[in-house]
Structure formats: C-alpha cells, structure tokens
Motif scaffolding. Structure first.
Motif, PDB file in Angstrom:
ATOM      1  N   TYR A  64       0.837  -1.207   0.000  1.00  0.00           N
ATOM      2  CA  TYR A  64       0.000   0.000   0.000  1.00  0.00           C
ATOM      3  C   TYR A  64       0.872   1.258   0.000  1.00  0.00           C
ATOM      4  N   VAL A  65       1.998   1.209   0.674  1.00  0.00           N
ATOM      5  CA  VAL A  65       2.902   2.359   0.699  1.00  0.00           C
ATOM      6  C   VAL A  65       3.449   2.641  -0.697  1.00  0.00           C
ATOM      7  N   PHE A  66       3.860   1.566  -1.403  1.00  0.00           N
ATOM      8  CA  PHE A  66       4.436   1.750  -2.734  1.00  0.00           C
ATOM      9  C   PHE A  66       3.396   1.627  -3.851  1.00  0.00           C
ATOM     10  N   GLY A  67       2.194   1.129  -3.531  1.00  0.00           N
ATOM     11  CA  GLY A  67       1.173   0.969  -4.562  1.00  0.00           C
ATOM     12  C   GLY A  67       1.522  -0.122  -5.550  1.00  0.00           C
ATOM     13  N   VAL A  68       2.319  -1.101  -5.110  1.00  0.00           N
ATOM     14  CA  VAL A  68       2.790  -2.179  -5.971  1.00  0.00           C
ATOM     15  C   VAL A  68       2.425  -3.521  -5.337  1.00  0.00           C
ATOM     16  N   ARG A  69       1.862  -4.408  -6.133  1.00  0.00           N
ATOM     17  CA  ARG A  69       1.431  -5.713  -5.635  1.00  0.00           C
ATOM     18  C   ARG A  69       2.598  -6.497  -5.027  1.00  0.00           C
ATOM     19  N   GLY A  70       2.368  -7.108  -3.864  1.00  0.00           N
ATOM     20  CA  GLY A  70       3.366  -7.967  -3.255  1.00  0.00           C
ATOM     21  C   GLY A  70       3.590  -9.221  -4.077  1.00  0.00           C
ATOM     22  N   VAL A  71       4.761  -9.851  -3.935  1.00  0.00           N
ATOM     23  CA  VAL A  71       5.088 -10.992  -4.792  1.00  0.00           C
ATOM     24  C   VAL A  71       4.201 -12.201  -4.507  1.00  0.00           C
ATOM     25  N   GLN A  72       3.580 -12.251  -3.334  1.00  0.00           N
ATOM     26  CA  GLN A  72       2.701 -13.367  -3.009  1.00  0.00           C
ATOM     27  C   GLN A  72       1.219 -13.027  -3.202  1.00  0.00           C
ATOM     28  N   GLU A  73       0.941 -11.834  -3.655  1.00  0.00           N
ATOM     29  CA  GLU A  73      -0.441 -11.395  -3.816  1.00  0.00           C
ATOM     30  C   GLU A  73      -0.968 -11.774  -5.199  1.00  0.00           C
ATOM     31  N   THR A  74      -2.272 -11.990  -5.270  1.00  0.00           N
ATOM     32  CA  THR A  74      -2.902 -12.341  -6.548  1.00  0.00           C
ATOM     33  C   THR A  74      -3.661 -11.174  -7.161  1.00  0.00           C
ATOM     34  N   ALA A  75      -3.701 -10.049  -6.442  1.00  0.00           N
ATOM     35  CA  ALA A  75      -4.389  -8.861  -6.964  1.00  0.00           C
ATOM     36  C   ALA A  75      -3.661  -7.618  -6.489  1.00  0.00           C
ATOM     37  N   ASP A  76      -3.859  -6.521  -7.210  1.00  0.00           N
ATOM     38  CA  ASP A  76      -3.260  -5.260  -6.802  1.00  0.00           C
ATOM     39  C   ASP A  76      -3.857  -4.815  -5.471  1.00  0.00           C
ATOM     40  N   PRO A  77      -3.108  -4.041  -4.690  1.00  0.00           N
ATOM     41  CA  PRO A  77      -3.670  -3.549  -3.426  1.00  0.00           C
ATOM     42  C   PRO A  77      -4.882  -2.676  -3.681  1.00  0.00           C
ATOM     43  N   ASP A  78      -5.836  -2.736  -2.753  1.00  0.00           N
ATOM     44  CA  ASP A  78      -7.062  -1.965  -2.874  1.00  0.00           C
ATOM     45  C   ASP A  78      -6.744  -0.496  -3.124  1.00  0.00           C
ATOM     46  N   ALA A  79      -7.378   0.076  -4.138  1.00  0.00           N
ATOM     47  CA  ALA A  79      -7.055   1.441  -4.563  1.00  0.00           C
ATOM     48  C   ALA A  79      -7.398   2.472  -3.498  1.00  0.00           C
ATOM     49  N   VAL A  80      -8.509   2.286  -2.805  1.00  0.00           N
ATOM     50  CA  VAL A  80      -8.921   3.255  -1.789  1.00  0.00           C
ATOM     51  C   VAL A  80      -7.961   3.225  -0.608  1.00  0.00           C
ATOM     52  N   GLN A  81      -7.608   1.999  -0.150  1.00  0.00           N
ATOM     53  CA  GLN A  81      -6.674   1.893   0.965  1.00  0.00           C
ATOM     54  C   GLN A  81      -5.300   2.435   0.585  1.00  0.00           C
ATOM     55  N   THR A  82      -4.881   2.167  -0.639  1.00  0.00           N
ATOM     56  CA  THR A  82      -3.590   2.674  -1.106  1.00  0.00           C
ATOM     57  C   THR A  82      -3.584   4.192  -1.128  1.00  0.00           C
ATOM     58  N   GLN A  83      -4.684   4.775  -1.609  1.00  0.00           N
ATOM     59  CA  GLN A  83      -4.783   6.232  -1.664  1.00  0.00           C
ATOM     60  C   GLN A  83      -4.677   6.836  -0.265  1.00  0.00           C
ATOM     61  N   ARG A  84      -5.316   6.184   0.709  1.00  0.00           N
ATOM     62  CA  ARG A  84      -5.248   6.697   2.082  1.00  0.00           C
ATOM     63  C   ARG A  84      -3.827   6.621   2.630  1.00  0.00           C
ATOM     64  N   VAL A  85      -3.218   5.429   2.489  1.00  0.00           N
ATOM     65  CA  VAL A  85      -1.879   5.240   3.038  1.00  0.00           C
ATOM     66  C   VAL A  85      -0.892   6.203   2.390  1.00  0.00           C
ATOM     67  N   GLN A  86      -0.894   6.254   1.056  1.00  0.00           N
ATOM     68  CA  GLN A  86       0.031   7.164   0.388  1.00  0.00           C
ATOM     69  C   GLN A  86      -0.281   8.618   0.731  1.00  0.00           C
ATOM     70  N   GLY A  87      -1.544   8.925   0.915  1.00  0.00           N
ATOM     71  CA  GLY A  87      -1.910  10.291   1.296  1.00  0.00           C
ATOM     72  C   GLY A  87      -1.304  10.680   2.633  1.00  0.00           C
ATOM     73  N   TYR A  88      -1.470   9.811   3.638  1.00  0.00           N
ATOM     74  CA  TYR A  88      -0.901  10.097   4.957  1.00  0.00           C
ATOM     75  C   TYR A  88       0.625  10.189   4.886  1.00  0.00           C
TER      76      TYR A  88
END
Length: 523
Positions: free
Chosen positions: A438-462
């Motif tokens: 969520y901090v980098f907005g880049v899917r983790g290597v073990q993840e099957t989907a991109d991080p949630d856009a809303v949560q990513t926006q919040r984390v990167q915003g803060y």
C-alpha cells in the motif's frame, strides 16, 4: 581525421546506450561525480535513474572501512538498471537476491515526478528491511513488493531507495579494525553507508527536483530500526527533517544494543571461522573472496553471539540508542511510527510460548502469563486481527510495545504520530511487510491482486502529507491525532478505514516497559 574520430566515438556511445536498453535521448541529470542518463516514465510522467553510485565499491582495502565518496566519471553514465544487491547470506526468502549479491553495491535509485525537474519537492529516502542481513533497494523478496517508487513519486515527492552493506560485511567489528580506525571504532559500516547516501541526497537531490532541506527517511523492519539509529547518531544530524518507522525500532525485543567490546568479541569468533592468523589477520581477511567471507557468516536470522549487528562503537553510536531516546538525545524531528496487527503468526507449542514470555519479561513472567490468558488468567484483550496468544506475544514484544515506548518518549520532544495497520484478511492478520504494497502501490510478490485502490490512496496520502509538512493530515483523510502521553491516541488503518483509538495494548505494553527498565537497570 578528427571528425571521423568524433563520429566513431558518437556511434560507439549510441551503440552502448542501445545495448544497455537506454534510449540515447533519455533524461540526463548532473551529479557531483558526473552525468547520469535514466529513463522517462510513462504517464503521468517523470523520470527514474537507477544504480547511481554514492560511494566507492567497499572492496579490497576498503572492506570494513567507512564509505568513501564515489570517484568522478567522464561522459554520461547509464542509469537504467538497478545496481547489484549487497552481498548476503542466502535464506529461503532472499535466495534470488543473495545469488546476485556483490560487495560493489553502494548505489541508490531516484524517481522524480516531473522531467525536466521543476520546483523543489519533498524527498522520501527508503531504507529496506531484512534483519540488516538481507534484502535490497529493489525489493520483491519474500512477501515484500518491488520497491518501485514511481507510484509514490507521482503523489508529488522525489523517492530515493538506497543500499547499504549487510551482515558480516556491514556490521563486523574486530579489535584490529578498532585499532586502525581514526575514531577507534569498528562495526556499523552499513549504518555509515546510510549516512553517506543521505549526504549524497543533500548534495545532489536538487538536480532531480528534490528539496535537500525537506528529507524524510522511512524504512521497514530492520530499515525502521536503522531509521532509529540515524535519529540517535551524531552522524545523522541535519541530514533529514522527518522520519517514518514501520515495524521496527531501536528497542526491538527490548534487548540492548551491543557494546563495542561485545561486538569485537563476536568479530574474534567470526575471524576464527575465516581461519585468520593471530598476526596480520585483518590483511588476510581483506584478501578473502566474497564467498569465503560469507561462508564464515552465521545463517540469516541466527548466529547467537556471533551474529554481526549494530554496536555502540563510540563514533556512529556514542550511547545506547535506547538510552538516547529515553533521555531525549535523539534528533527532534517529527516521527511517524507503527506496526502491523499480526506481524508473526505463532504456531509453536504452549511450552515454547511460556519460554519466550519468560525470556522477554523475566521476573514479571507470572504477570505476563496472566495477561496472555495463561496460568489461569483471562486474556487482557481478544481482537481477531491479533490472532492467538502466541501471535499477540511475538508482535507485542518485537514491534508493537517497542513502538508504543518510542512514541511516548519521542512525543515529549517532537510531533509524533502512531499507527497500527490491520488491513487484510482477519483470519490471517496483517503480517510483517503487509503494509508495504500500500505504501508503494505495488502488488506484493505473493499477492494475486493489486492492493485496494482506496486503501492505497489513504496510506500514500498520509505518508506523503507527512513528508511534505511533518503532519499526515490533509484534505479528504480522516483526522489522525498526535500521540500525547495523556491520551495516547493512535490511528488504526483497518479494513473499515482509519479509526482513532487510544492506549494500544496498554497493560501489556506497560508491563513490557517495566521489564525493559529492569533489564537495563535504568529508572
């Protein structure tokens, strides 16, 4: 004849650029050591420059010495590929990184949101984790994502990711090294590398559109510990204006930092494993190959008393970092600090848990067992994201309670914001490194989907707001209160969104703090 020579030279330069994958017309930036050519980024734009050396390769006579500024070069240096990871022992999670490791690794990468660079944007300097024994500025090991700074930079900051010497190359202390040092110190070479990278940022980042007077250091796990060491070190003064520590502090586990004497004793043991002679041992060890040195290294995450680790060397660290924070001697910069809800999932037997609790709490073990619902007690807190008693204990003592203690100490001197991150499946909890995608907005290597856009926006915003002003709050984000000793408020970044809570694991962390005080003998 002269024009023919220049034509041949130009063609050679063009062919070299094409062979490296760099467009001949890629963005070019000046540094104090020479020009670098990077790559233009796709929309919304900007540029990236990879593998820029900030110090000379620490090899030969420079092995186990403080970093030396990079030698100047002529012409344009291609900066389109990551530098080699720093040499490290192989464990399951970092096997690919270790296979590519090299001692010639003191490089950094820069993402800038606009090219040509305009204005002076806040700078965020990333310090990767890996127990100070593994990992790289590239990331994509274990459950961490690639540390690609493009999406974070697009929020209006310049992102820098750095590499530093690890394990036996970065934290090897020895009496002979102490004797040859002008500062009578040894060890902490990896931390000195980080300070040198920040010196590079101070001297060069304006040429990439960054503001050298507005630098935030941020790191995770060992990288967060190193953030704390930089805050506690006189060598870090003036090199950054804000700090973010994600799942790591100088108090991790509540155990004190090694003294120089202890680190030197560990170094003697490692030298013996390298078969170093009693006389001239240092010269012998400097001539060994990288592989031969690594062969003598303890395994990743292990090694007991022989494990190379930061020490109070009298130069980079003049006092125990825990004492520095306790007495208010650290850099008085705004700090954002926190942990994930279930850093580790404990799957061991009750006997192993009891042993761990006894090791962490000492004379206070009986009280601790009751707080964890053992020995006839009722659990002090049952919260699904935290998991079972063992998972609670391992997160509490390694990350959560140390963060609580540091937040309390630092808030007396500078604005402090505490968080807990619980985004993710409740049944599994949010693991160590789980916030990074969520901090980098880049899917983790073990993840099957991109991080949630809303949560990513919040984390990167803060995170970006904090880098800009020292305050994570901003338009469209729920209020994040400062940590104050009276209220002890923190922000839980949860599946339902940000929620303000107070007194994180109050009873457990208060007992942990008392155990630390008893162990160190400090009031």
């Amino acid at each position: 004849m002269r024009s023919s020579f220049h034509l041949i030279a130009s063609l050679a330069s063009l062919l070299a650029a094409l062979a490296s994958g760099a467009p001949a017309d890629g963005p070019i930036a000046d540094t104090a050591a020479g020009k670098v050519r990077g790559l233009a980024l796709p929309a919304p734009g900007g540029a990236v420059f990879k593998g820029i050396p900030f110090a000379q390769p620490p090899v030969g006579d420079l092995r186990w010495k403080p970093p030396v500024a990079a030698r100047p070069w002529t012409g344009v240096r291609e900066a389109v590929e990551y530098g080699a990871p720093c040499a490290q022992v192989s464990a399951e999670w970092n096997a690919k990184t270790a296979a590519a490791g090299s001692e010639d690794c003191l490089t950094l990468n820069v993402w800038t949101p606009q090219w040509p660079a305009r204005g002076a944007k806040p700078v965020m300097v990333w310090i990767h984790g890996g127990a100070n024994m593994g990992g790289s500025a590239r990331g994509a090991g274990g459950i961490e994502p690639a540390f690609d700074g493009a999406k974070l930079a697009s929020q209006g900051v310049v992102v820098v990711t750095v590499q530093y010497r690890l394990g036996i190359f970065g934290f090897f202390a020895h009496p002979e090294l102490t004797a040859e040092s002008a500062q009578h110190a040894s060890g902490n070479y990896g931390l000195m590398d980080l300070a040198a990278s920040l010196q590079w940022v101070k001297a060069n980042i304006a040429r990439f559109g960054g503001d050298p007077r507005n630098v935030t250091i941020f790191g995770q796990s060992a990288g967060a510990m190193d953030v704390g060491y930089l805050m506690a070190s006189p060598l870090g003064r003036g090199l950054f204006q804000r700090a973010i520590a994600q799942s790591g502090t100088v108090l991790i586990g509540g155990h004190p930092t090694l003294t120089l004497t202890q680190a030197e004793e560990a170094g003697r043991g490692l030298a013996a494993k390298m078969n170093a002679p009693a006389a001239g041992g240092l010269a012998y060890m400097r001539k060994l190959s990288t592989a031969e040195v690594l062969k003598a290294s303890p395994p990743y995450g292990g090694g007991g008393p022989l494990r190379p680790a930061p020490d109070v060397d009298g130069y980079f660290l003049t006092k125990s970092p825990a004492e520095v924070f306790e007495t208010g001697g650290q850099a008085a910069v705004p700090l954002m600090i926190g942990n994930n809800g279930r850093e580790w999932n404990f799957t061991g037997q009750p006997e192993a848990l009891r042993k761990g609790i006894a090791g962490a709490f000492g004379p206070l073990t009986e009280q601790a067992l009751k707080l964890y619902g053992m020995e006839g007690g009722a659990p002090v807190e049952s919260y699904p994201p935290y998991g079972n008693a063992g998972s609670q204990f391992s997160t509490d003592t390694s990350f959560r309670c140390p963060s609580v203690l540091i937040a309390g100490q630092h808030s007396r001197h500078a604005p402090t914001y505490q968080y807990e991150f619980t985004v993710g499946p409740v049944e599994k909890g949010t693991p160590h490194s789980g916030e990074l995608q969520y901090v980098f907005g880049v899917r983790g290597v073990q993840e099957t989907a991109d991080p949630d856009a809303v949560q990513t926006q919040r984390v990167q915003g803060y995170w970006v707001n904090f880098a800009k002003s020292g305050d994570p709050n901003g338009s469209g984000l729920p209020k994040w209160p400062k940590y104050e000793s009276t209220k002890r408020e923190y922000l839980e970044l949860s599946n339902e969104g940000p929620v303000v809570k107070s007194d994180l694991r109050g009873k457990v962390c208060a007992l942990f703090g008392e155990a630390v005080r008893q162990r160190t003998g400090r009031p």
